[in-house]
Scaffold this motif. Structure first.
Motif, PDB file in Angstrom:
ATOM      1  N   LEU A 116      33.773   0.241 -49.185  1.00 34.13           N
ATOM      2  CA  LEU A 116      34.672  -0.616 -49.969  1.00 34.13           C
ATOM      3  C   LEU A 116      36.003  -0.831 -49.261  1.00 34.13           C
ATOM      4  N   ILE A 117      36.479   0.182 -48.554  1.00 31.59           N
ATOM      5  CA  ILE A 117      37.714   0.006 -47.788  1.00 31.59           C
ATOM      6  C   ILE A 117      37.572  -1.167 -46.824  1.00 31.59           C
ATOM      7  N   SER A 118      36.387  -1.310 -46.247  1.00 31.59           N
ATOM      8  CA  SER A 118      36.159  -2.382 -45.266  1.00 31.59           C
ATOM      9  C   SER A 118      35.778  -3.710 -45.900  1.00 31.59           C
ATOM     10  N   PHE A 119      35.030  -3.661 -47.005  1.00 32.88           N
ATOM     11  CA  PHE A 119      34.429  -4.899 -47.510  1.00 32.88           C
ATOM     12  C   PHE A 119      35.002  -5.402 -48.830  1.00 32.88           C
ATOM     13  N   TYR A 120      35.882  -4.642 -49.456  1.00 37.51           N
ATOM     14  CA  TYR A 120      36.656  -5.192 -50.565  1.00 37.51           C
ATOM     15  C   TYR A 120      38.056  -5.440 -50.043  1.00 37.51           C
ATOM     16  N   VAL A 238      22.161  -8.945 -46.946  1.00 34.61           N
ATOM     17  CA  VAL A 238      23.092  -8.079 -47.659  1.00 34.61           C
ATOM     18  C   VAL A 238      24.202  -7.638 -46.703  1.00 34.61           C
ATOM     19  N   ASP A 239      25.433  -7.617 -47.175  1.00 30.65           N
ATOM     20  CA  ASP A 239      26.552  -7.214 -46.319  1.00 30.65           C
ATOM     21  C   ASP A 239      26.576  -5.704 -46.090  1.00 30.65           C
ATOM     22  N   PHE A 240      26.449  -4.936 -47.166  1.00 36.97           N
ATOM     23  CA  PHE A 240      26.478  -3.479 -47.034  1.00 36.97           C
ATOM     24  C   PHE A 240      25.727  -2.848 -48.190  1.00 36.97           C
ATOM     25  N   ARG A 268      32.782  -5.428 -34.844  1.00 37.54           N
ATOM     26  CA  ARG A 268      33.987  -5.902 -35.508  1.00 37.54           C
ATOM     27  C   ARG A 268      35.007  -4.770 -35.597  1.00 37.54           C
ATOM     28  N   PRO A 269      35.585  -4.373 -34.461  1.00 42.69           N
ATOM     29  CA  PRO A 269      36.588  -3.309 -34.504  1.00 42.69           C
ATOM     30  C   PRO A 269      37.817  -3.680 -35.314  1.00 42.69           C
ATOM     31  N   ASP A 270      37.977  -4.991 -35.606  1.00 44.06           N
ATOM     32  CA  ASP A 270      39.117  -5.440 -36.385  1.00 44.06           C
ATOM     33  C   ASP A 270      38.961  -5.142 -37.873  1.00 44.06           C
ATOM     34  N   LEU A 271      37.740  -4.817 -38.323  1.00 44.53           N
ATOM     35  CA  LEU A 271      37.539  -4.535 -39.739  1.00 44.53           C
ATOM     36  C   LEU A 271      38.327  -3.294 -40.146  1.00 44.53           C
ATOM     37  N   GLY A 300      29.781   3.279 -36.623  1.00 45.72           N
ATOM     38  CA  GLY A 300      31.230   3.189 -36.539  1.00 45.72           C
ATOM     39  C   GLY A 300      31.946   3.558 -37.818  1.00 45.72           C
ATOM     40  N   TRP A 301      31.191   3.836 -38.889  1.00 47.25           N
ATOM     41  CA  TRP A 301      31.798   4.258 -40.155  1.00 47.25           C
ATOM     42  C   TRP A 301      31.697   5.761 -40.356  1.00 47.25           C
ATOM     43  N   GLN A 302      31.151   6.484 -39.385  1.00 47.00           N
ATOM     44  CA  GLN A 302      31.067   7.935 -39.501  1.00 47.00           C
ATOM     45  C   GLN A 302      32.460   8.556 -39.439  1.00 47.00           C
ATOM     46  N   LEU A 303      32.604   9.685 -40.116  1.00 46.18           N
ATOM     47  CA  LEU A 303      33.857  10.428 -40.056  1.00 46.18           C
ATOM     48  C   LEU A 303      33.726  11.691 -39.223  1.00 46.18           C
ATOM     49  N   ALA A 304      32.652  12.427 -39.436  1.00 51.34           N
ATOM     50  CA  ALA A 304      32.546  13.748 -38.821  1.00 51.34           C
ATOM     51  C   ALA A 304      31.113  14.024 -38.409  1.00 51.34           C
ATOM     52  N   ASN A 305      30.947  15.101 -37.631  1.00 53.62           N
ATOM     53  CA  ASN A 305      29.596  15.478 -37.205  1.00 53.62           C
ATOM     54  C   ASN A 305      28.724  15.812 -38.408  1.00 53.62           C
ATOM     55  N   GLY A 306      27.428  15.674 -38.216  1.00 45.55           N
ATOM     56  CA  GLY A 306      26.489  15.746 -39.325  1.00 45.55           C
ATOM     57  C   GLY A 306      26.360  17.122 -39.955  1.00 45.55           C
ATOM     58  N   GLN A 307      25.999  17.120 -41.245  1.00 41.02           N
ATOM     59  CA  GLN A 307      25.703  18.358 -41.976  1.00 41.02           C
ATOM     60  C   GLN A 307      24.261  18.734 -41.644  1.00 41.02           C
TER      61      GLN A 307
END
Length: 429
Positions: A116-120, A238-240, A268-271, A300-307
């Protein structure tokens, strides 16, 4: 398989004998009843059963940790640094996407917020969000907080879809009409792929097309659709989307989530996005430099290494889907299982003043779940089924959700539930 149903144990046994997926039930732990039998588990829409392969998958990663410690990131059967990548192909097949468009990470609501941060991206004139009325609370709260984050009042910015008077589900033409009505004020359409309460599956392709026609972004929460419906997210444009894995995907309580971002946004690094180390370009990640450079695609939407433990559970569960022939094979059985349950329930001939099935009858408009609106002693019916070894789901004020799942439920179980319901019906008529 047969398509003309009969409500007898013999007929159900015939269907089970013809079921090409019947062996997969043995791959799951079935909760026992107090007398040592097997419960009838019709609650996969809330939490899927544990695959027998999960324990070994977890133990393998525990052994890697014990024997290799930090080196487990780079060595061993499945190095942790790239563990999530091993599920890209299976995940893409599951939701009808390209591997570039999917990522497995976090949990569902976290992923929803990240997307939502990116697409709203509201403006002074285009800021409204269209949702289904009575969406699952997490979605309601997420969107409410997102519109507040941008300085808008939820009562103004959020438009809720409600059924016509006397109806329980939404009509596609009414959704499309509301999209057209909001028009240039509409920033985002966000619906569940399947409504958790009614079990209605939405026409995601038509809704996406309508949303795009007025310039809106379109996304879906697929919590009840992933592993349940055949999806074509890429082809539907679908967008996301995002989904959990602990319902129809059987990946364990609080299991890891999946996310989809259409490939047109891949570079789209500008998103605008909330960035994290693991979403940074992998070729430069360990240089530890300033300046976020996102990975291509959904990664590119990952935050941290996987659980890793959660990912191991999920990978084991995904492997069963592929072994069974993929989501299309599951869906073929699912449609017949659910149709048989509907046949059994309608055969009770109870008036709507006692019981209504509020889930659509059309196979394309529903998944595994049937939602029963019980107007007379609904809680009593739920408790009666529970005492008889049927594990379903109760939703206030008076809905029982039953979901026969193709990987581990049988036609014999559906028939047995019908016998129990028939005995109850005789008491309440």
């Amino acid at each position: 398989m047969m398509t003309t149903f009969h409500a007898t144990p013999e007929f159900a046994a015939t269907l089970d004998a013809q079921d090409p997926l019947r062996r997969f039930r043995e791959q799951f732990h079935i909760p026992p009843t107090p007398d040592g039998g097997e419960s009838i588990y019709f609650c996969g829409n809330s939490l899927g059963l544990q695959p027998r392969t999960v324990r070994a998958a977890i133990e393998q990663e525990l052994e890697s940790w014990a024997q290799q410690a930090v080196e487990g990131h780079f060595h061993g059967v499945s190095p942790w640094i790239s563990y999530h990548e091993t599920m890209a192909d299976a995940t893409a097949r599951l939701v009808g996407a390209n591997p570039l468009e999917v990522i497995v990470m976090n949990n569902l609501t976290t992923n929803l917020h990240l997307l939502l941060i990116s697409f709203y991206r509201p403006t002074a004139t285009r800021y409204k969000v269209l949702m289904e009325g009575g969406a699952f609370p997490s979605d309601q709260y997420a969107v409410e907080s997102q519109v507040k984050l941008h300085g808008y009042a939820p009562d103004d910015a959020i438009v809720e879809l409600v059924p016509r008077p006397g109806e329980h589900t939404l009509r596609t033409e009414d959704i499309e009409a509301k999209i057209q009505e909001i028009g240039e004020e509409l920033a985002l359409v966000l619906l569940g792929g399947i409504n958790y309460y009614t079990g209605q599956a939405f026409d995601m392709q038509a809704i996406t097309k309508s949303g795009h026609a007025v310039g809106a972004t379109v996304g879906f929460d697929l919590a009840h659709a992933a592993g349940n419906l055949v999806l074509h997210l890429h082809d539907w444009d679908v967008d996301f989307a995002c989904w959990c894995s602990y319902k129809y995907l059987n990946s364990g309580p609080g299991g890891v989530s999946g996310a989809f971002v259409h490939e047109r946004f891949a570079n789209r690094p500008d998103l605008p996005r909330l960035a994290g180390w693991w979403g940074h370009d992998a070729s430069e990640r360990f240089q530890m430099k300033k300046g976020f450079k996102p990975m291509t695609g959904a990664a590119g939407w990952q935050l941290a290494n996987g659980q890793i433990i959660a990912l191991a559970m999920h990978r084991a569960a995904l492997a069963l889907v592929d072994e069974a022939g993929g989501i299309a094979a599951l869906r073929r059985k699912s449609e017949q299982l659910t149709a048989y349950l509907e046949f059994i329930l309608r055969g009770l001939n109870l008036p709507p003043s006692i019981l209504e099935i509020i889930t659509p009858s059309e196979p394309q408009a529903r998944g595994c779940q049937l939602s029963l609106l019980v107007h007379k002693d609904g809680r009593g019916l739920f408790d009666y089924l529970s005492e008889a070894g049927v594990i379903g789901d109760w939703r206030e004020p008076n809905v029982i959700r039953l979901a026969p799942v193709p990987l581990y439920n049988t036609f014999g179980e559906v028939q047995r539930v019908g016998e129990l319901m028939a005995a109850w019906a005789e008491r309440v008529r």
